[in-house]
Enzyme design. Structure first.
Site, PDB file in Angstrom:
ATOM      1  N   ASP A   1      -4.994   2.582  10.925  1.00  0.00           N
ATOM      2  CA  ASP A   1      -6.340   2.528  11.493  1.00  0.00           C
ATOM      3  C   ASP A   1      -6.334   1.789  12.828  1.00  0.00           C
ATOM      4  OD1 ASP A   1      -6.255  -0.085  10.393  1.00  0.00           O
ATOM      5  OD2 ASP A   1      -7.486   0.497   8.697  1.00  0.00           O
TER       6      ASP A   1
ATOM      7  N   GLU B   1       3.966   4.162   6.142  1.00  0.00           N
ATOM      8  CA  GLU B   1       2.715   3.427   5.954  1.00  0.00           C
ATOM      9  C   GLU B   1       1.737   4.256   5.135  1.00  0.00           C
ATOM     10  OE1 GLU B   1       1.052   0.861   6.021  1.00  0.00           O
ATOM     11  OE2 GLU B   1       1.313  -0.368   7.787  1.00  0.00           O
TER      12      GLU B   1
ATOM     13  N   GLY C   1       0.772  -1.242   0.000  1.00  0.00           N
ATOM     14  CA  GLY C   1       0.000   0.000   0.000  1.00  0.00           C
ATOM     15  C   GLY C   1       0.796   1.281   0.000  1.00  0.00           C
TER      16      GLY C   1
ATOM     17  N   PHE D   1     -13.989   3.588   3.635  1.00  0.00           N
ATOM     18  CA  PHE D   1     -13.067   2.689   2.940  1.00  0.00           C
ATOM     19  C   PHE D   1     -12.514   3.422   1.728  1.00  0.00           C
ATOM     20  CE2 PHE D   1     -11.487  -1.595   2.885  1.00  0.00           C
ATOM     21  CZ  PHE D   1     -10.900  -1.646   1.633  1.00  0.00           C
TER      22      PHE D   1
END
Length: 184
Positions: free
Chosen positions: A108, A104, A49, A157
């Site tokens: 969350d 990162e 990610g 999301f």
């Protein structure tokens, strides 16, 4: 002939434009450059990610630096962390001489980063800090506080700019909110 589906059809709304992302990364690069003057910075990208963010961020840092990559898994194909963290690809260099900055895409629950911080601190780097593009503090389940935050975001999301759902949407040049029916 059936109409071809475009991935943009799955986006509910754009949350950050490509220009807004560039401004965030530029600001973070200045902050990191200032804080790491004269230090031996090792930026560690947590793949997959953060790869897009890391590529832009390292170019925004004006101090000398080294980079490396880790693959850590806790999601599988779901939308919420499983809580079970697995290091799939580890660093293979000694960390004692480095000031480590974990890069990162999103923070969350904090479970993955909490585990990663513990593992990496045990290897004896000079320092360990966290840089995250996005922070969802209301989802936090572990005691993790990032040192550098691009933006705090609502509990939605999101995909794009490296963030994915089931391996897709990483290539979007912006960050958007995924329609719930896509992942429901």
């Amino acid at each position: 002939m059936a109409e071809e589906k475009n991935m943009l059809d799955d986006i509910q709304r754009e949350l950050f434009t490509k220009e807004e992302l560039a401004a965030i990364v530029s600001r973070m690069g200045r902050e990191i450059s200032w804080d790491y003057r004269g230090k031996n910075l090792l930026m560690v990208s947590v793949l997959k990610g953060s790869v897009v963010f890391m590529a832009d961020l390292m170019r925004a840092v004006t101090e000398p630096l080294s980079i490396d990559f880790m693959v850590v898994s806790s999601y599988g194909k779901g939308v919420k962390t499983s809580g079970v963290v697995k290091i799939v690809l580890d660093l293979n260099i000694p960390l004692e001489e480095y000031d480590l900055l974990i890069v990162e895409d999103i923070l969350d629950s904090g479970k993955t980063l909490s585990y990663l911080m513990e593992v990496l601190r045990a290897r004896g780097p000079k320092s360990v800090k966290i840089c995250t593009l996005f922070d969802k503090p209301e989802r936090r389940e572990a005691q993790v506080t990032p040192d550098y935050v691009g933006a705090r975001i609502p509990d939605a999301f999101i995909v794009g700019y490296g963030l994915d759902y089931a391996g897709k949407y990483r290539n979007l040049p912006f960050v958007g909110v995924l329609k719930p029916e896509v992942y429901a």
